[in-house]
Every structure is written in structure tokens, then in C-alpha cells.
Design a protein around this motif. Structure first.
Motif, PDB file in Angstrom:
ATOM      1  N   UNK A 134       5.321  20.895 -21.562  1.00 11.54           N
ATOM      2  CA  UNK A 134       4.951  21.901 -21.390  1.00 11.54           C
ATOM      3  C   UNK A 134       5.852  22.572 -20.176  1.00 11.54           C
ATOM      4  N   UNK A 135       5.915  23.436 -20.431  1.00 11.00           N
ATOM      5  CA  UNK A 135       6.642  24.751 -19.543  1.00 11.00           C
ATOM      6  C   UNK A 135       5.644  25.851 -19.418  1.00 11.00           C
ATOM      7  N   UNK A 136       5.340  26.190 -18.713  1.00 10.69           N
ATOM      8  CA  UNK A 136       3.637  27.951 -18.460  1.00 10.69           C
ATOM      9  C   UNK A 136       5.139  29.227 -18.291  1.00 10.69           C
ATOM     10  N   UNK A 137       4.221  30.454 -19.096  1.00  6.20           N
ATOM     11  CA  UNK A 137       5.453  31.283 -18.613  1.00  6.20           C
ATOM     12  C   UNK A 137       4.960  32.744 -18.190  1.00  6.20           C
ATOM     13  N   UNK A 138       3.114  31.937 -18.054  1.00  7.78           N
ATOM     14  CA  UNK A 138       2.069  33.013 -16.986  1.00  7.78           C
ATOM     15  C   UNK A 138       1.350  32.705 -16.300  1.00  7.78           C
ATOM     16  N   UNK A 139       2.436  30.945 -15.474  1.00  9.15           N
ATOM     17  CA  UNK A 139       0.974  30.087 -14.556  1.00  9.15           C
ATOM     18  C   UNK A 139       1.342  30.707 -12.998  1.00  9.15           C
ATOM     19  N   UNK A 140       0.407  31.415 -12.034  1.00  6.91           N
ATOM     20  CA  UNK A 140       0.105  32.107 -11.113  1.00  6.91           C
ATOM     21  C   UNK A 140      -0.610  32.236  -9.916  1.00  6.91           C
ATOM     22  N   UNK A 141      -0.435  32.713  -8.807  1.00  5.62           N
ATOM     23  CA  UNK A 141      -1.030  32.223  -8.210  1.00  5.62           C
ATOM     24  C   UNK A 141      -2.110  32.783  -7.628  1.00  5.62           C
ATOM     25  N   UNK A 157       5.523  40.262 -10.297  1.00  8.54           N
ATOM     26  CA  UNK A 157       5.583  38.823 -11.588  1.00  8.54           C
ATOM     27  C   UNK A 157       6.542  38.223 -10.312  1.00  8.54           C
ATOM     28  N   UNK A 158       7.139  38.825  -9.950  1.00 10.43           N
ATOM     29  CA  UNK A 158       8.630  37.592  -9.100  1.00 10.43           C
ATOM     30  C   UNK A 158       7.334  36.740  -8.050  1.00 10.43           C
ATOM     31  N   UNK A 159       6.714  37.240  -7.389  1.00 12.37           N
ATOM     32  CA  UNK A 159       5.644  36.777  -6.396  1.00 12.37           C
ATOM     33  C   UNK A 159       4.799  36.199  -6.878  1.00 12.37           C
ATOM     34  N   UNK A 160       4.139  37.200  -7.776  1.00  6.55           N
ATOM     35  CA  UNK A 160       2.912  36.299  -8.467  1.00  6.55           C
ATOM     36  C   UNK A 160       2.216  35.174  -9.280  1.00  6.55           C
TER      37      UNK A 160
END
Length: 565
Positions: free
Chosen positions: A68-75, A378-381
Motif C-alpha cells: 500500500x502507498x499512502x498519499x496523506x501520510x504526515x508527521x 505539504x512538501x514538508x508536512x
């Protein structure tokens, strides 16, 4: 006949004991192995499973193809050491103490590797931890001190003390990993392997074998490379991570110091050339020759072009140099991930193994004119996240669920059948991974960035993020709110906080933000405590990258802002 009953009972006991032993062994085998692969500052834009405009990463992509690839994974906090602390503890930064790269990690925290080790997992860590010299809960480790070095790096080891190894860091970390897999792994026990790359962290020194290919490549520019930061709050314009203005000509872009002197170009930040010289001193003679072979012509071409270059030309030149080096380091990461995956396949270890590929956060590759991370844009988060678990995770799937690095600890404990401590704050991702979304109800995530004033000067802020919106509060030196419509404004260029059309949404997001701050035990009082301690430390010159003059300027701005309220 008088011995029949004792013999029967003896045989019954043996049978029960054997059955229990077999049951215990089967249970051990059922618990999956866990391989956690993490790179440092690897942008999702630089993985071809997400977008192949910049680079092809066929081996990392294999994980997405298997799972699975996550498109909204974040930190929860986009900066290296705090992200790693959150991953290990399953707690937000203000709860584990590691809010930034200055404050120490609270070593009384219990980490998920400790719990897995106690539950019978064999545990190992190789690569970059970034903080601490003795990671808890590991049977074996070989870690880089602090940031580590790309060439001929030193390692802190559990059994050999401090060692120095000749070669390229990404290859060496993989060598350690495969050696452990082959020679130290106990085949009867499940294992946790943390395989942690330094690359592609700044200052982006690629392996010798990739120099020719990548120093001759040209890459497409992002649409917002020349962002002027209008239409948003003031922190975007204050940040010091613009490629043209803040990236080092020598330490980052690899121009030789004598070139800067000849062209009359000032040293960026006062440490630009010293960083370059420090790296050159790490090379052995052969490595130094390879470096000079490909970078001296770049310097010579620059000398000819510089006098007629406009500011836009300089930005474009620095962007291309940045991409060549950054993406060159990723090439080696992808190759080495392939080495590990090949080993797993050749040794029949794929079937009962969870394989995770991620980064400690995202990274700007010229978007908004930036490099580095820190902001909630987004590019960082957002961070890359690819998970394979044959037989459990359907191959080739995608998810847009709001998962975070906060969730890794509880996910790994869940699959291992280990109860998570009550003070962990994440959620197991198993329902998402296995397609049982009725057991997953998260509709928003919380973010909090602290390191200010400091290197890159990104103001402190916290936020709530849903699939559709971001509500951000910048505080301390300023008090500004920002509302981003993620669907209508994917490049995040317009603050609609004061737009009447968003009044209802704004109110809902404020309520959600308050709920999350309560849930995660964050508050203004907690933040102020960290600010007070930070200012005390800066006053005593104990904070890297900041001086007393800057601190006084920030304090004056803060006082003026309070007067104008």
C-alpha cells in the motif's frame, strides 16, 4: 498393571508439553518480522511511485507494488530528531520532550523496540538515529554519531566501541544490515530491523558511481520556484531557506572556495566554505580525485557564466545543482533498498514480514523557492509511506487516510500482539492496512513545530489538518492565523482565513483544533514553558545556529507586537 496409570499420566504429560511447545513455536512464527526502512529528508516527490518527473526509484517502488502507498501520510513535527522521537515513543513532541534539535530526548520514555524486545523479538538498528549513543531496546546496533558523514563515516556500535569505516555511508549501512541478517539473526525468533539511511540529508554528497550521471542531468522546475510569499502570513516571507538567498554556493552547491574568492561571492552564513573544506578533508585520495573530476568543470563553467547571470539565472543554476546532488544520493538509497529486498526474496523472508519505507519528514525540492522542511505546507508536512505485508495488505493499493508517524509504535505493537502503553497517543494503522476502515475513524491530525528562533527561522506554529483544509496558528513573535483550502489551492498559495465564504469552515476547524489540543495534552502553557527554557539557553550560547543579537531582535519584535495588540 499397577504401573499403567503412572505411565499413562507420564505419556499424557509429554504429549501436553510437546503440544504446548509446538503451539508456542507456531505463535512465534505467526508474529511477523518488522523491517522499518527510513531515509532522512526524502521527499515524496522524489519517489517514482508518487511522481517520476525527477527520478526513477524502481526498488522503493517494489514495496508499493507489493502493498500500500499512502498519499496523506504526515508527521507531527517536521524536523529530524523530533520525528524520530515520535516514531519511537508514539507520543507528540511536547510529551516525549524532544520538541526540536536542541532540547534533549527524555530517556525515561518507553520505546516500542523495548517492548518488542521484551516480548521476544530480536532487535537491531543500523544507520542514523540522530540523538543518543545507546538506543534502548536493541540487541545489536551500529549508528552514526549525530548527522554522520557520507564518506568514510564513524559509527557508534554496541560491541566494538567507536569505529570508522572506509566507503560510502549508504552502502555501509546496508552491509551492516545484511551481515546481521545473515550471521546474527536468530531464525527461530521474529525480528525488528530498523534500517535507517543518512541520505538524502544536506549537504548531499552522492556516491562516486553516480557522479557522471547526475552532474550531467537537467530537472524540471517546480511551478512555485519563484514564489514571492504574498497572499499568506508573514512567516513564509521571513523563513531563511530560499535556494537563491540561503543555500551555500560552496557547502551546498559544491563550488570550490577559490572560485567564490575569485568571483567576489560572499560566504553564506559564515560557514559555507568551511563546510566544503570539512567534507573534502574526509575523502581519501581516490575519492577526492573522483570529486574533482566532475565538480571542477562545474566551477569552471560557472566562472564563465556568472558575470552575465541575472538573479533568476542564479536561482535556476542553484536549483539544478541542488537537484543533481540531492537526487544523486537517492539513487544509492534505492539501489541499497533493492539489495535488502533481494535478500529477503532469496531467503524466503517475504511471506511473514512487514516492510515499511518512509522518511523522517518531507522536504522542499524548490517548491516556494525553498529547500529544507519545518513548515506545515505539504512538501514538508507530508512524508512518503509505503507498506508491504504479503497476505495481509492487498498489493498495489493506495490510501488517502490521515496516518502519521505518531502511529508507527502502536501499529508495530499491534501486529506483534503486544499491548501498547496507555500514554501512547497514536493509533494502530492495521485497520487501514487490511481494509477494515469501519475500525478507523480519524478525520483530522495535529501538528506542532517549535524550533524558533533558530537556523532557517521558521516561526513556531501548530495546526489541525483534515483531508480538505489546514488551519494554522503562528505564535510567539507573531500572532497570525492561516486557512488553506487543500482541494482548491493544492499549491497552498492563498490564505482564506478572513474570507467570509469560509466562516463556517473556520469555526468548525477552530473547534476541532481545540479538541485535538485537549486530546493530546498540548496548551499555551506547555508551549510557554519550552519558550522560557529556550530563551534561557540561547542567552547562555547553548543553542546551535542562533546568537544573542538575533535573540534581542526577536524579543524586541515580540514586545512591539504585544504593544500593538
Amino acid at each position: 498393571m499397577k504401573y499403567t496409570q503412572p505411565i499413562f499420566l507420564f505419556l499424557l504429560g509429554i504429549t501436553i508439553f510437546t503440544a504446548c511447545q509446538q503451539s508456542s513455536e507456531e505463535q512465534k512464527q505467526e508474529r511477523p518480522n518488522i523491517i522499518f526502512i527510513m531515509s532522512d529528508d526524502h521527499a515524496y516527490q522524489a519517489i517514482s511511485a508518487y511522481d517520476n518527473k525527477l527520478i526513477e526509484t524502481p526498488n522503493i517502488d517494489r514495496i508499493a507494488e507489493m502493498g500500500m502507498l499512502f498519499t496523506q501520510a504526515s508527521v507531527t513535527n517536521s524536523i529530524c530528531a523530533p520525528s524520530r522521537a515520535t516514531i519511537l515513543t508514539g507520543k507528540h513532541s511536547h510529551m516525549n520532550g524532544k520538541i526540536d534539535n536542541h532540547f534533549p530526548f527524555d530517556t525515561t520514555n518507553v520505546t516500542f523496540p523495548q517492548l518488542l524486545q521484551k516480548a521476544g523479538y530480536q532487535t537491531a538498528m543500523f544507520g542514523k538515529l540522530h540523538f543518543g549513543n545507546n538506543p534502548k531496546g536493541f540487541d545489536q546496533f551500529k549508528i552514526l554519531p549525530g548527522q554522520g558523514s557520507y564518506y568514510n563515516p564513524e559509527f557508534i556500535t554496541k560491541e566494538e566501541g567507536n569505529i570508522k569505516v572506509q566507503g560510502y555511508v549508504t552502502d555501509i549501512i546496508t552491509d551492516f544490515t545484511l551481515d546481521w541478517m545473515e550471521n546474527e539473526r536468530k531464525k527461530e525468533d521474529p525480528f525488528l530491523l530498523m534500517y535507517l539511511h543518512k541520505a538524502p540529508h544536506r549537504a548531499w554528497y552522492m556516491a562516486e558511481r553516480h557522479l557522471e550521471e547526475f552532474t550531467n542531468k537537467t530537472f524540471p522546475e517546480p511551478a512555485t520556484l519563484f514564489d514571492d510569499y504574498s497572499g499568506r502570513t508573514s512567516p513564509a516571507g521571513e523563513a531563511e531557506m530560499n535556494i537563491l538567498e540561503h543555500m551555500g554556493w560552496s557547502g551546498d552547491n559544491k563550488l570550490f572556495p577559490e572560485v567564490l574568492k575569485k568571483m567576489g561571492i560572499a560566504d553564506v552564513g559564515g560557514y559555507d566554505t568551511s563546510r566544503f573544506i570539512g567534507q573534502m578533508n574526509r575523502f581519501n585520495p581516490s575519492q577526492a580525485e573522483s570529486f574533482k573530476k566532475y565538480y571542477e568543470p562545474i566551477s569552471e563553467e560557472f566562472i564563465q557564466a556568472y558575470p552575465s547571470m541575472s538573479e533568476e539565472d542564479k536561482m535556476r543554476w542553484k536549483y539544478q545543482r541542488y537537484m543533481q546532488d540531492y537526487l544523486g544520493t537517492i539513487k544509492a538509497v534505492d539501489e541499497n533498498v533493492g539489495r535488502l529486498l533481494d535478500y529477503l526474496e532469496e531467503n524466503d523472508l517475504m511471506e511473514n514480514t512487514i516492510i515499511v519505507y518512509t522518511s523522517d519528514q518531507g522536504f522542499y525540492l524548490g517548491e516556494h523557492g525553498w529547500y529544507d522542511k519545518r513548515f506545515i505546507y505539504d512538501e514538508s508536512f507530508k512524508t512518503p509511506l509505503l507498506v508491504a505485508w504479503p497476505g495481509k495488505v492487498k498489493a498495489g493499493t493506495k490510501s488517502d487516510e490521515l496516518v502519521q508517524n505518531l502511529d508507527f509504535a502502536q501499529t508495530f505493537l499491534d501486529v506483534a500482539g503486544v499491548e501498547a502503553p496507555a500514554d501512547m497517543q497514536g493509533e494502530s494503522m492495521v485497520p487501514v492496512l487490511t481494509g477494515n476502515l469501519e475500525n478507523w475513524d480519524r478525520d483530522a491530525v495535529y501538528y506542532h513545530y517549535y524550533e524558533y528562533p533558530a537556523e532557517h527561522m521558521v516561526n513556531r506554529h501548530y495546526a489541525v489538518v483534515t483531508k480538505d483544509y489546514k488551519l494554522i496558528h503562528y505564535y510567539y513573535v507573531t500572532d497570525e492565523w492561516e486557512l488553506i483550502d487543500r482541494k482548491k489551492d493544492p499549491q497552498e498559495l492563498k490564505n482564506v482565513y478572513d474570507d467570509p465564504a469560509y466562516a463556517e469552515i473556520r469555526a468548525e476547524l477552530h473547534q476541532k483544533l481545540d479538541e485535538l489540543r485537549t486530546k493530546y495534552k498540548d496548551s499555551n502553557e506547555v508551549s510557554q514553558g519550552y519558550i522560557d527554557q529556550y530563551l534561557e539557553d540561547t542567552g547562555e550560547d547553548r543553542v546551535y545556529g542562533i546568537d544573542k543579537v538575533t535573540i534581542q531582535e526577536i524579543k524586541a519584535r515580540k514586545e512591539k507586537a504585544l504593544e500593538n495588540k
